[in-house]
Design a protein around this motif. Structure first.
Motif, PDB file in Angstrom:
ATOM      1  N   ALA A 145      82.932 -88.408 -51.763  1.00 11.68           N
ATOM      2  CA  ALA A 145      83.644 -89.149 -52.799  1.00 11.68           C
ATOM      3  C   ALA A 145      82.806 -89.250 -54.058  1.00 11.68           C
ATOM      4  O   ALA A 145      81.576 -89.269 -54.004  1.00 11.68           O
ATOM      5  CB  ALA A 145      83.992 -90.540 -52.291  1.00 11.68           C
ATOM      6  N   HIS A 146      83.492 -89.320 -55.182  1.00 10.65           N
ATOM      7  CA  HIS A 146      82.824 -89.425 -56.476  1.00 10.65           C
ATOM      8  C   HIS A 146      83.316 -90.661 -57.223  1.00 10.65           C
ATOM      9  O   HIS A 146      84.511 -90.939 -57.260  1.00 10.65           O
ATOM     10  CB  HIS A 146      83.092 -88.170 -57.310  1.00 10.65           C
ATOM     11  CG  HIS A 146      82.549 -88.269 -58.692  1.00 10.65           C
ATOM     12  ND1 HIS A 146      83.345 -88.328 -59.800  1.00 10.65           N
ATOM     13  CD2 HIS A 146      81.271 -88.335 -59.142  1.00 10.65           C
ATOM     14  CE1 HIS A 146      82.596 -88.424 -60.880  1.00 10.65           C
ATOM     15  NE2 HIS A 146      81.332 -88.433 -60.501  1.00 10.65           N
ATOM     16  N   SER A 147      82.379 -91.411 -57.792  1.00  5.29           N
ATOM     17  CA  SER A 147      82.647 -92.512 -58.704  1.00  5.29           C
ATOM     18  C   SER A 147      83.665 -93.501 -58.130  1.00  5.29           C
ATOM     19  O   SER A 147      83.450 -94.049 -57.058  1.00  5.29           O
ATOM     20  CB  SER A 147      83.085 -91.939 -60.055  1.00  5.29           C
ATOM     21  OG  SER A 147      83.114 -92.941 -61.039  1.00  5.29           O
ATOM     22  N   PHE A 148      84.780 -93.717 -58.819  1.00  7.56           N
ATOM     23  CA  PHE A 148      85.797 -94.659 -58.357  1.00  7.56           C
ATOM     24  C   PHE A 148      86.280 -94.309 -56.945  1.00  7.56           C
ATOM     25  O   PHE A 148      86.582 -95.199 -56.147  1.00  7.56           O
ATOM     26  CB  PHE A 148      86.983 -94.681 -59.334  1.00  7.56           C
ATOM     27  CG  PHE A 148      88.100 -95.599 -58.925  1.00  7.56           C
ATOM     28  CD1 PHE A 148      88.041 -96.954 -59.215  1.00  7.56           C
ATOM     29  CD2 PHE A 148      89.203 -95.106 -58.254  1.00  7.56           C
ATOM     30  CE1 PHE A 148      89.078 -97.801 -58.824  1.00  7.56           C
ATOM     31  CE2 PHE A 148      90.239 -95.941 -57.864  1.00  7.56           C
ATOM     32  CZ  PHE A 148      90.173 -97.305 -58.156  1.00  7.56           C
ATOM     33  N   GLY A 149      86.356 -93.020 -56.645  1.00  5.88           N
ATOM     34  CA  GLY A 149      86.763 -92.598 -55.304  1.00  5.88           C
ATOM     35  C   GLY A 149      85.826 -93.148 -54.242  1.00  5.88           C
ATOM     36  O   GLY A 149      86.257 -93.523 -53.146  1.00  5.88           O
ATOM     37  N   GLY A 150      84.519 -93.200 -54.548  1.00  7.69           N
ATOM     38  CA  GLY A 150      83.552 -93.775 -53.621  1.00  7.69           C
ATOM     39  C   GLY A 150      83.797 -95.254 -53.409  1.00  7.69           C
ATOM     40  O   GLY A 150      83.739 -95.753 -52.280  1.00  7.69           O
ATOM     41  N   GLY A 151      84.072 -95.957 -54.506  1.00  9.18           N
ATOM     42  CA  GLY A 151      84.398 -97.381 -54.395  1.00  9.18           C
ATOM     43  C   GLY A 151      85.660 -97.594 -53.577  1.00  9.18           C
ATOM     44  O   GLY A 151      85.741 -98.527 -52.764  1.00  9.18           O
ATOM     45  N   ALA A 152      86.651 -96.710 -53.757  1.00  9.64           N
ATOM     46  CA  ALA A 152      87.907 -96.820 -53.012  1.00  9.64           C
ATOM     47  C   ALA A 152      87.683 -96.590 -51.520  1.00  9.64           C
ATOM     48  O   ALA A 152      88.257 -97.290 -50.680  1.00  9.64           O
ATOM     49  CB  ALA A 152      88.932 -95.828 -53.559  1.00  9.64           C
ATOM     50  N   VAL A 153      86.836 -95.624 -51.172  1.00  9.13           N
ATOM     51  CA  VAL A 153      86.543 -95.374 -49.754  1.00  9.13           C
ATOM     52  C   VAL A 153      85.810 -96.574 -49.154  1.00  9.13           C
ATOM     53  O   VAL A 153      86.129 -97.012 -48.042  1.00  9.13           O
ATOM     54  CB  VAL A 153      85.721 -94.076 -49.561  1.00  9.13           C
ATOM     55  CG1 VAL A 153      85.275 -93.924 -48.116  1.00  9.13           C
ATOM     56  CG2 VAL A 153      86.522 -92.861 -50.006  1.00  9.13           C
ATOM     57  N   LEU A 154      84.853 -97.125 -49.879  1.00  7.30           N
ATOM     58  CA  LEU A 154      84.139 -98.303 -49.375  1.00  7.30           C
ATOM     59  C   LEU A 154      85.090 -99.484 -49.205  1.00  7.30           C
ATOM     60  O   LEU A 154      85.006-100.224 -48.217  1.00  7.30           O
ATOM     61  CB  LEU A 154      82.986 -98.669 -50.312  1.00  7.30           C
ATOM     62  CG  LEU A 154      81.827 -97.674 -50.321  1.00  7.30           C
ATOM     63  CD1 LEU A 154      80.844 -98.014 -51.438  1.00  7.30           C
ATOM     64  CD2 LEU A 154      81.126 -97.623 -48.975  1.00  7.30           C
ATOM     65  N   TYR A 155      85.998 -99.657 -50.149  1.00  7.72           N
ATOM     66  CA  TYR A 155      86.994-100.731 -50.056  1.00  7.72           C
ATOM     67  C   TYR A 155      87.880-100.525 -48.819  1.00  7.72           C
ATOM     68  O   TYR A 155      88.122-101.457 -48.052  1.00  7.72           O
ATOM     69  CB  TYR A 155      87.842-100.769 -51.332  1.00  7.72           C
ATOM     70  CG  TYR A 155      88.926-101.814 -51.308  1.00  7.72           C
ATOM     71  CD1 TYR A 155      88.620-103.161 -51.523  1.00  7.72           C
ATOM     72  CD2 TYR A 155      90.249-101.470 -51.066  1.00  7.72           C
ATOM     73  CE1 TYR A 155      89.612-104.128 -51.497  1.00  7.72           C
ATOM     74  CE2 TYR A 155      91.250-102.429 -51.029  1.00  7.72           C
ATOM     75  CZ  TYR A 155      90.927-103.757 -51.246  1.00  7.72           C
ATOM     76  OH  TYR A 155      91.910-104.709 -51.208  1.00  7.72           O
ATOM     77  N   ALA A 156      88.360 -99.286 -48.631  1.00  5.50           N
ATOM     78  CA  ALA A 156      89.201 -98.976 -47.474  1.00  5.50           C
ATOM     79  C   ALA A 156      88.437 -99.214 -46.171  1.00  5.50           C
ATOM     80  O   ALA A 156      88.994 -99.740 -45.200  1.00  5.50           O
ATOM     81  CB  ALA A 156      89.701 -97.536 -47.556  1.00  5.50           C
ATOM     82  N   ALA A 157      87.152 -98.853 -46.140  1.00  7.89           N
ATOM     83  CA  ALA A 157      86.329 -99.085 -44.948  1.00  7.89           C
ATOM     84  C   ALA A 157      86.177-100.584 -44.693  1.00  7.89           C
ATOM     85  O   ALA A 157      86.256-101.042 -43.549  1.00  7.89           O
ATOM     86  CB  ALA A 157      84.963 -98.419 -45.108  1.00  7.89           C
ATOM     87  N   MET A 158      86.009-101.345 -45.756  1.00  9.25           N
ATOM     88  CA  MET A 158      85.903-102.793 -45.635  1.00  9.25           C
ATOM     89  C   MET A 158      87.197-103.385 -45.063  1.00  9.25           C
ATOM     90  O   MET A 158      87.177-104.371 -44.346  1.00  9.25           O
ATOM     91  CB  MET A 158      85.607-103.405 -47.006  1.00  9.25           C
ATOM     92  CG  MET A 158      85.388-104.888 -47.014  1.00  9.25           C
ATOM     93  SD  MET A 158      85.104-105.505 -48.681  1.00  9.25           S
ATOM     94  CE  MET A 158      86.772-105.507 -49.321  1.00  9.25           C
ATOM     95  N   LYS A 159      88.322-102.721 -45.344  1.00 12.24           N
ATOM     96  CA  LYS A 159      89.631-103.167 -44.859  1.00 12.24           C
ATOM     97  C   LYS A 159      89.973-102.567 -43.494  1.00 12.24           C
ATOM     98  O   LYS A 159      91.105-102.674 -43.042  1.00 12.24           O
ATOM     99  CB  LYS A 159      90.721-102.792 -45.862  1.00 12.24           C
ATOM    100  CG  LYS A 159      90.607-103.480 -47.189  1.00 12.24           C
ATOM    101  CD  LYS A 159      90.882-104.946 -47.010  1.00 12.24           C
ATOM    102  CE  LYS A 159      91.399-105.551 -48.280  1.00 12.24           C
ATOM    103  NZ  LYS A 159      91.955-106.869 -48.069  1.00 12.24           N
ATOM    104  N   GLY A 160      89.014-101.876 -42.863  1.00 16.23           N
ATOM    105  CA  GLY A 160      89.208-101.412 -41.502  1.00 16.23           C
ATOM    106  C   GLY A 160      89.372 -99.913 -41.309  1.00 16.23           C
ATOM    107  O   GLY A 160      89.495 -99.461 -40.181  1.00 16.23           O
TER     108      GLY A 160
END
Length: 180
Positions: A145-160
């Motif tokens: 993942a790059h930039s915002f995409g990395g943040g989105a993956v981390l957010y999704a991981a945080m959500k399960g």
């Protein structure tokens, strides 16, 4: 003299926003919200068009938006997740290398990005797109993942969302600094 590649709209915003913020803070806040959630669309370089032509294309629905997805190669799955104002095809060199190593690379143009529908989006829509991609392609061996995409993956991981391996390139880490 080097040509300024920053889109004209962004140059105007960089110049005008601080002035608007001083004179009409409430209007500046509303303007910020609109701009913050609306990615700019950049023209697609020929090199990206070439890798796009090689992809198996499919789509997913996130809310009322059709999300353009791509798949290259066969083998264990690796997802690519682009940054703000990006596209899956920006990973063209990584896609080529992974396919050569017998991986299947799967990516999507985020909501309001690339060939996907919409004019605005947020991290929750990216999370929903990732969940639907998992349903369609199965859990990946890894995600790049790059930039915002990395943040989105981390957010999704945080959500399960289960994330086995994540390579996060230049992801934002401090939200307050981004907003400032």
């Amino acid at each position: 003299m080097k040509k300024n590649k920053t889109p004209a709209l962004l140059r105007v915003v960089e110049w005008a926003y601080p002035k608007l913020e001083r004179i009409f803070p409430a209007l500046a806040h509303r303007f910020f919200i609109t701009i913050f959630f609306s990615p700019l669309n950049y023209s697609v370089p020929e090199k990206e068009k070439a890798i796009e032509k090689q992809a198996e294309k499919f789509s997913l629905s996130v809310g009322r938006k059709k999300i353009q997805c791509y798949s290259w190669g066969d083998g264990p799955v690796v997802f690519v997740v682009h940054g703000w104002a990006g596209r899956a095809t920006q990973f063209r060199k990584i896609i080529t290398a992974l396919v050569r190593e017998k991986f299947r690379v799967v990516g999507f143009d985020g909501p309001a990005h690339g060939h996907s529908q919409g004019t605005s989006t947020n991290i929750m829509e990216f999370e929903e797109a990732l969940k639907k991609l998992y349903e369609r392609a199965g859990p990946p061996e890894g995600i790049i993942a790059h930039s915002f995409g990395g943040g989105a993956v981390l957010y999704a991981a945080m959500k399960g969302l289960p994330v086995k391996t994540l390579i996060n390139i230049a992801a934002p880490t401090i939200g307050d600094e981004i907003i400032q």
